[in-house]
Scaffold this active site. Structure first.
Site, PDB file in Angstrom:
ATOM      1  CB  CYS A  23      -0.957  -0.008   1.186  1.00 50.72           C
ATOM      2  SG  CYS A  23      -2.115  -1.391   1.143  1.00 50.72           S
TER       3      CYS A  23
ATOM      4  CG  HIS B 120      -2.298   4.717   5.459  1.00 49.37           C
ATOM      5  ND1 HIS B 120      -2.027   4.435   4.130  1.00 49.37           N
ATOM      6  CD2 HIS B 120      -2.812   3.587   5.984  1.00 49.37           C
ATOM      7  CE1 HIS B 120      -2.354   3.179   3.874  1.00 49.37           C
ATOM      8  NE2 HIS B 120      -2.844   2.642   4.980  1.00 49.37           N
TER       9      HIS B 120
ATOM     10  CD  GLU C 216      -2.056   7.919   9.341  1.00 48.66           C
ATOM     11  OE1 GLU C 216      -1.743   8.629   8.373  1.00 48.66           O
ATOM     12  OE2 GLU C 216      -3.021   7.131   9.331  1.00 48.66           O
TER      13      GLU C 216
ATOM     14  CE  LYS D 272      -5.559   4.722   2.261  1.00 53.41           C
ATOM     15  NZ  LYS D 272      -4.610   5.817   2.562  1.00 53.41           N
TER      16      LYS D 272
ATOM     17  CG  HIS E  64      -6.683   1.320   1.253  1.00 53.47           C
ATOM     18  ND1 HIS E  64      -5.675   1.617   0.365  1.00 53.47           N
ATOM     19  CD2 HIS E  64      -6.064   0.761   2.330  1.00 53.47           C
ATOM     20  CE1 HIS E  64      -4.521   1.277   0.880  1.00 53.47           C
ATOM     21  NE2 HIS E  64      -4.719   0.761   2.072  1.00 53.47           N
TER      22      HIS E  64
ATOM     23  CG  PHE F  83      -1.102  -5.745   4.449  1.00 56.69           C
ATOM     24  CD1 PHE F  83      -1.532  -4.948   5.496  1.00 56.69           C
ATOM     25  CD2 PHE F  83      -2.022  -6.594   3.850  1.00 56.69           C
ATOM     26  CE1 PHE F  83      -2.847  -4.988   5.933  1.00 56.69           C
ATOM     27  CE2 PHE F  83      -3.348  -6.645   4.277  1.00 56.69           C
ATOM     28  CZ  PHE F  83      -3.755  -5.845   5.322  1.00 56.69           C
TER      29      PHE F  83
END
Length: 424
Positions: free
Chosen positions: A169, A309, A320, A341, A346, A405
């Protein structure tokens, strides 16, 4: 690396609208493009929602041959590349092709084509013995992700460095970082860079279902993505692409190009911890932010907007928030932060580039997109996450971050072009 790198062209294919104008209009309106999944029957799945792109390839200049040959992700990449080229005003016939390169990010490559072909060859999984006679002649291009870079290179005849960056990502940030570095070190003068992913397929939906990463809020798809909200319960899968023309700043100035901003800093780190888990202290993301700011000689207090993010999972948003507090200090409590997002979902490897498009346009128009669906702030996410409505904020420096990930953590800093001193 003393060559500065400018963004001079932007192209976007995103949920809610194709093209940078439609994309920006959606963001500042606070509208959401998440909906009940329509590409296939979603009833067998736990999460039945997605942020799909309404995309008719022939309307965007793709020929019947291109439509047949190109995977959906490659179609997105080519269409957004053509838009960013037109936006930049570059005449590629006048460029040195060996000094022009391509860098494309993608997490899952040609997933759409691979799944479609597997279903055809296996009679929807009913047979293990596959008849090679039914294989599409274009299957190899979908199977090898490097074809994405090759297709974009063909758009302009770029004969310089060409690569696909696949870091989950964070791919969309890392592909831009790689392109920036090539220009800064002198290996290229112009790069087409960005990312594309089209993961909305049964196999991808099933995989995220299995680890319960996506939201099951199927009764309210337009409100399902809720970053930093106390009631958040996962992200919404999406698709999309964004491509950019990056140029050495002197090259851009010499032709009188419009400069959206400079990529002044970039850094990436890995937590070496867990495939999907995150440490709550956010140390690795904070380190990436710190290094990106230092590279651009940027005071943390000068950051005027942070594009988070903000996936909407419980652990990411806490992680975050901690990273921002560590990296930005007291300024973290004063700077506007938001997650787009919440509106466009996403799109895995593509989202980092799409978010950089939002950052560049925030610099351009002096506005900060909101975090939609943020009605009950999580006490553990206690920063200014710009709930529900866009905010007019004149900013000179923007920070964007990504988390992926595998433990990848990336950060990129955009800055307004400094004023040129007039001749005496």
């Amino acid at each position: 690396m003393n060559r500065q790198v400018a963004i001079t062209g932007i192209g976007v294919v995103a949920p809610g609208g194709v093209g940078k104008k439609a994309f920006w209009d959606l963001l500042v309106s606070g509208r959401t493009a998440t909906r009940t999944l329509s590409f296939f029957d979603p009833s067998p799945f736990r999460s039945q929602i997605a942020a799909e792109v309404d995309f008719a390839p022939e309307r965007h200049g793709l020929t019947p041959r291109e439509i047949r040959r190109l995977d959906r992700a490659a179609q997105f990449a080519v269409v957004s590349a053509r838009e960013c080229l037109a936006d930049s005003g570059l005449e590629f016939a006048e460029l040195r092709p060996e000094r022009t390169g391509v860098s494309v990010g993608s997490a899952v490559g040609g997933t759409t084509t691979l799944e479609r072909e597997y279903l055809a060859l296996s009679d929807s999984g009913r047979t293990w013995e596959l008849d090679a006679g039914y294989i599409s002649p274009h299957l190899f291009d979908a199977f090898v992700p490097s074809s994405l870079a090759a297709e974009v290179a063909r758009v302009v005849g770029a004969e310089g460095p060409a690569a696909v960056v696949s870091t989950g990502c964070t791919s969309g940030l890392d592909s831009l970082g790689y392109a920036r570095d090539l220009i800064a070190e002198g290996s290229a003068d112009v790069m087409l860079a960005g990312a594309a992913d089209t993961p909305i397929s049964p196999i991808a939906v099933a995989c995220f279902d299995a680890i319960k990463a996506t939201s099951p809020r199927n009764d309210a798809p337009e409100h399902a993505s809720r970053p930093f909200d106390r009631t958040r319960n996962g992200f919404v899968l999406a698709e999309g692409a964004a491509m950019f023309v990056l140029e050495e700043l002197g090259h851009a100035r010499a032709r009188g190009a419009h400069v959206y901003g400079l990529i002044s800093g970039y850094a990436t780190r890995c937590n070496a911890y867990h495939m999907t888990g995150l440490k709550p202290d956010g140390r690795e993301m904070a380190e990436a932010i710190r290094h990106a700011l230092e590279e651009g000689r940027t005071d943390p207090a000068s950051v005027g907007y942070v594009n988070a993010h903000g996936s909407g999972t419980k652990q990411n948003d806490r992680h975050e928030t901690a990273a921002f507090k560590t990296a930005l200090g007291d300024h973290a409590r004063h700077v506007p932060i938001s997650s787009i997002k919440s509106m466009i979902g996403h799109s895995l490897g593509a989202i980092g580039s799409i978010e950089i498009a939002a950052c560049a346009l925030a610099l351009e128009y002096g506005a900060v997109p909101p975090t939609a669906n943020l009605h009950e702030p999580d006490p553990e996410c206690d920063l200014d996450y710009v709930p529900n409505e866009a905010r007019e904020v004149a900013v000179d420096t923007v920070l964007s971050v990504g988390s992926g990930f595998g433990g990848f953590q990336s950060a990129m800093v955009l800055a307004r072009e400094p004023r040129q001193e007039s001749a005496a």
